[in-house]
Design a protein around this motif. Structure first.
Motif, PDB file in Angstrom:
ATOM      1  N   VAL A 281       0.946  -1.192  -0.098  1.00  0.00           N
ATOM      2  CA  VAL A 281       0.116   0.071   0.022  1.00  0.00           C
ATOM      3  C   VAL A 281       0.878   1.054  -0.009  1.00  0.00           C
ATOM      4  O   VAL A 281       0.545   2.190  -0.571  1.00  0.00           O
ATOM      5  CB  VAL A 281      -1.108  -0.125   1.251  1.00  0.00           C
ATOM      6  N   LEU A 282       1.908   1.191   0.707  1.00  0.00           N
ATOM      7  CA  LEU A 282       2.794   2.409   0.738  1.00  0.00           C
ATOM      8  C   LEU A 282       3.530   2.646  -0.539  1.00  0.00           C
ATOM      9  O   LEU A 282       3.634   3.842  -1.052  1.00  0.00           O
ATOM     10  CB  LEU A 282       3.918   2.209   1.767  1.00  0.00           C
ATOM     11  N   ILE A 283       3.951   1.460  -1.328  1.00  0.00           N
ATOM     12  CA  ILE A 283       4.644   1.588  -2.349  1.00  0.00           C
ATOM     13  C   ILE A 283       3.576   2.101  -3.514  1.00  0.00           C
ATOM     14  O   ILE A 283       3.933   2.855  -4.313  1.00  0.00           O
ATOM     15  CB  ILE A 283       5.036   0.087  -2.611  1.00  0.00           C
ATOM     16  N   ALA A 284       2.179   1.690  -2.980  1.00  0.00           N
ATOM     17  CA  ALA A 284       1.294   2.292  -4.272  1.00  0.00           C
ATOM     18  C   ALA A 284       1.196   3.529  -4.109  1.00  0.00           C
ATOM     19  O   ALA A 284       1.031   4.427  -5.116  1.00  0.00           O
ATOM     20  CB  ALA A 284       0.128   1.638  -4.091  1.00  0.00           C
ATOM     21  N   CYS A 285       1.367   4.012  -2.944  1.00  0.00           N
ATOM     22  CA  CYS A 285       1.186   5.394  -2.895  1.00  0.00           C
ATOM     23  C   CYS A 285       2.530   6.250  -3.382  1.00  0.00           C
ATOM     24  O   CYS A 285       2.383   7.334  -3.953  1.00  0.00           O
ATOM     25  CB  CYS A 285       1.071   5.909  -1.146  1.00  0.00           C
ATOM     26  N   ALA A 286       3.488   5.687  -3.173  1.00  0.00           N
ATOM     27  CA  ALA A 286       4.986   6.269  -3.715  1.00  0.00           C
ATOM     28  C   ALA A 286       4.636   6.417  -5.260  1.00  0.00           C
ATOM     29  O   ALA A 286       4.926   7.220  -6.110  1.00  0.00           O
ATOM     30  CB  ALA A 286       6.127   5.368  -3.338  1.00  0.00           C
ATOM     31  N   MET A 287       3.975   5.094  -5.876  1.00  0.00           N
ATOM     32  CA  MET A 287       3.833   5.176  -7.249  1.00  0.00           C
ATOM     33  C   MET A 287       2.964   6.304  -7.801  1.00  0.00           C
ATOM     34  O   MET A 287       3.217   6.855  -8.788  1.00  0.00           O
ATOM     35  CB  MET A 287       3.082   3.862  -7.810  1.00  0.00           C
ATOM     36  N   VAL A 288       1.796   6.749  -6.941  1.00  0.00           N
ATOM     37  CA  VAL A 288       1.005   7.591  -7.277  1.00  0.00           C
ATOM     38  C   VAL A 288       1.894   8.945  -7.351  1.00  0.00           C
ATOM     39  O   VAL A 288       1.589   9.901  -8.013  1.00  0.00           O
ATOM     40  CB  VAL A 288      -0.172   7.577  -6.369  1.00  0.00           C
ATOM     41  N   VAL A 289       2.387   9.396  -6.205  1.00  0.00           N
ATOM     42  CA  VAL A 289       3.296  10.571  -6.198  1.00  0.00           C
ATOM     43  C   VAL A 289       4.245  10.652  -7.285  1.00  0.00           C
ATOM     44  O   VAL A 289       4.228  11.653  -7.723  1.00  0.00           O
ATOM     45  CB  VAL A 289       4.079  10.422  -4.710  1.00  0.00           C
ATOM     46  N   VAL A 290       4.846   9.493  -7.665  1.00  0.00           N
ATOM     47  CA  VAL A 290       6.005   9.616  -8.805  1.00  0.00           C
ATOM     48  C   VAL A 290       4.900   9.695 -10.217  1.00  0.00           C
ATOM     49  O   VAL A 290       5.330  10.870 -10.973  1.00  0.00           O
ATOM     50  CB  VAL A 290       6.300   8.262  -9.081  1.00  0.00           C
TER      51      VAL A 290
ATOM     52  N   ARG B 194       7.412   9.954 -16.579  1.00  0.00           N
ATOM     53  CA  ARG B 194       6.187  10.096 -16.618  1.00  0.00           C
ATOM     54  C   ARG B 194       5.792  10.688 -17.948  1.00  0.00           C
ATOM     55  O   ARG B 194       4.566   9.976 -18.492  1.00  0.00           O
ATOM     56  CB  ARG B 194       5.700  11.539 -15.744  1.00  0.00           C
ATOM     57  N   HIS B 195       6.481  11.263 -18.977  1.00  0.00           N
ATOM     58  CA  HIS B 195       5.864  11.551 -20.256  1.00  0.00           C
ATOM     59  C   HIS B 195       5.965  10.412 -21.087  1.00  0.00           C
ATOM     60  O   HIS B 195       5.139  10.141 -21.716  1.00  0.00           O
ATOM     61  CB  HIS B 195       7.233  12.515 -20.877  1.00  0.00           C
ATOM     62  N   VAL B 196       7.068   9.548 -20.834  1.00  0.00           N
ATOM     63  CA  VAL B 196       6.985   8.464 -21.547  1.00  0.00           C
ATOM     64  C   VAL B 196       5.876   7.430 -21.456  1.00  0.00           C
ATOM     65  O   VAL B 196       5.529   6.727 -22.355  1.00  0.00           O
ATOM     66  CB  VAL B 196       8.683   7.592 -21.440  1.00  0.00           C
ATOM     67  N   ILE B 197       5.586   7.138 -20.072  1.00  0.00           N
ATOM     68  CA  ILE B 197       4.518   6.295 -19.708  1.00  0.00           C
ATOM     69  C   ILE B 197       3.220   6.981 -19.932  1.00  0.00           C
ATOM     70  O   ILE B 197       2.256   6.414 -19.652  1.00  0.00           O
ATOM     71  CB  ILE B 197       4.598   5.640 -18.428  1.00  0.00           C
ATOM     72  N   GLY B 198       2.848   8.265 -20.549  1.00  0.00           N
ATOM     73  CA  GLY B 198       1.748   8.830 -20.795  1.00  0.00           C
ATOM     74  C   GLY B 198       1.094   9.274 -19.566  1.00  0.00           C
ATOM     75  O   GLY B 198      -0.112   9.383 -19.796  1.00  0.00           O
ATOM     76  N   MET B 199       1.706   9.677 -18.690  1.00  0.00           N
ATOM     77  CA  MET B 199       1.009  10.192 -17.578  1.00  0.00           C
ATOM     78  C   MET B 199       0.999  11.966 -17.980  1.00  0.00           C
ATOM     79  O   MET B 199       1.843  12.632 -18.483  1.00  0.00           O
ATOM     80  CB  MET B 199       1.569  10.181 -16.092  1.00  0.00           C
ATOM     81  N   PRO B 200      -0.131  12.571 -17.458  1.00  0.00           N
ATOM     82  CA  PRO B 200      -0.378  14.043 -17.764  1.00  0.00           C
ATOM     83  C   PRO B 200       0.837  14.771 -17.063  1.00  0.00           C
ATOM     84  O   PRO B 200       1.363  14.464 -15.756  1.00  0.00           O
ATOM     85  CB  PRO B 200      -1.445  14.378 -17.123  1.00  0.00           C
ATOM     86  N   CYS B 201       1.374  15.803 -17.759  1.00  0.00           N
ATOM     87  CA  CYS B 201       2.703  16.258 -17.200  1.00  0.00           C
ATOM     88  C   CYS B 201       2.847  17.817 -18.068  1.00  0.00           C
ATOM     89  O   CYS B 201       2.102  17.834 -19.014  1.00  0.00           O
ATOM     90  CB  CYS B 201       3.997  15.667 -17.533  1.00  0.00           C
TER      91      CYS B 201
ATOM     92  N   LEU C  24      -4.912   2.814 -16.527  1.00  0.00           N
ATOM     93  CA  LEU C  24      -5.934   3.468 -16.883  1.00  0.00           C
ATOM     94  C   LEU C  24      -6.574   4.182 -15.504  1.00  0.00           C
ATOM     95  O   LEU C  24      -7.076   5.250 -15.910  1.00  0.00           O
ATOM     96  CB  LEU C  24      -7.065   2.405 -17.253  1.00  0.00           C
ATOM     97  N   ILE C  25      -6.506   3.573 -14.268  1.00  0.00           N
ATOM     98  CA  ILE C  25      -6.970   4.135 -13.181  1.00  0.00           C
ATOM     99  C   ILE C  25      -6.191   5.569 -12.789  1.00  0.00           C
ATOM    100  O   ILE C  25      -6.651   6.694 -12.525  1.00  0.00           O
ATOM    101  CB  ILE C  25      -6.910   3.182 -11.954  1.00  0.00           C
ATOM    102  N   LEU C  26      -4.771   5.503 -13.228  1.00  0.00           N
ATOM    103  CA  LEU C  26      -3.918   6.587 -12.709  1.00  0.00           C
ATOM    104  C   LEU C  26      -4.196   7.592 -13.984  1.00  0.00           C
ATOM    105  O   LEU C  26      -4.326   8.875 -13.839  1.00  0.00           O
ATOM    106  CB  LEU C  26      -2.373   6.151 -13.036  1.00  0.00           C
ATOM    107  N   ARG C  27      -4.638   7.203 -15.138  1.00  0.00           N
ATOM    108  CA  ARG C  27      -4.822   8.121 -16.205  1.00  0.00           C
ATOM    109  C   ARG C  27      -6.243   8.821 -16.072  1.00  0.00           C
ATOM    110  O   ARG C  27      -6.336  10.111 -16.155  1.00  0.00           O
ATOM    111  CB  ARG C  27      -4.898   7.371 -17.809  1.00  0.00           C
TER     112      ARG C  27
END
Lengths: 47, 146
Positions: free
Chosen positions: A11-20, A39-46, B88-91
């Motif tokens: 759960v803590l690692i999942a929180c770190a993943m969200v922060v990243v 973040r750009h390469v994996i398609g997260m908003p940035c 998808l959830i993160l997106r």
């Protein structure tokens, strides 16, 4: 017992993943620049 | 008796597969040219390994602990489904942030499509690492059942 500790750690690692993933500077200063390209390469908003 | 993909297996296979996936993501992005890296190769190598490891551990842990909640028996299908769902959830979370703070979190479609493909690849790599680790050939294919 160990598995519960593992689950809590997950759960803590999942929180770190969200922060990243969102580059949450308010939670971890410096994380935005540190993982900017990732973040750009994996398609997260940035920006 | 098929081998089972347990919680501990998921964490280990996820960590290894995730770090490898980080490096593969760098290579894929170099090939596609979707995003031009803004930091150096050494910096990216470290950040992609750490970021990939984080995503891999979370995906692997969920695959291992998911049990009957994940609607597939085949380990590759389970892994790809789970890692894609996490992305998808993160997106969706990112899209919500985009509406709140469009300057900071703007959406780029080519990167999103690349990210979706890479998220499926993460699942395949976690399943691949686990299958290789458990020796699929020795199990005559039975290792592919979770």
């Amino acid at each position: 017992g160990w598995m519960l500790i593992g689950a809590a750690a997950l759960v803590l690692i999942a929180c770190a993943m969200v922060v990243v993933a969102f580059g949450m500077e308010s939670v971890a200063p410096g994380v935005h620049d540190a993982f900017h390209d990732f973040r750009h390469v994996i398609g997260m908003p940035c920006h | 008796m098929p081998l089972t993909f347990g919680f501990k297996d998921g964490i280990i296979a996820g960590a290894v597969g995730g770090v490898l996936w980080g490096f593969v993501s760098m290579a894929v992005n170099s090939a596609t040219g979707v995003f031009t890296p803004e930091t150096g190769l050494l910096h990216d190598t470290v950040s992609f390994a750490l970021g990939g490891g984080l995503f891999g551990v979370v995906a692997g842990g969920i695959i291992g602990a998911g049990g009957g909640m994940i609607p597939f028996r085949n380990i590759f299908a389970r892994s790809i489904f789970t890692s894609t769902l996490i992305w998808l959830i993160l997106r969706v979370g990112g899209a919500m942030l985009s509406t709140i703070e469009p300057e900071r979190y703007h959406v780029l479609t080519p990167e999103a499509l690349q990210g979706l493909s890479l998220s499926a690849l993460l699942g395949a790599m976690i399943a691949g690492v686990w299958s290789f680790w458990k020796g699929t050939a020795g199990e005559n294919g039975k290792a592919l059942k979770a």
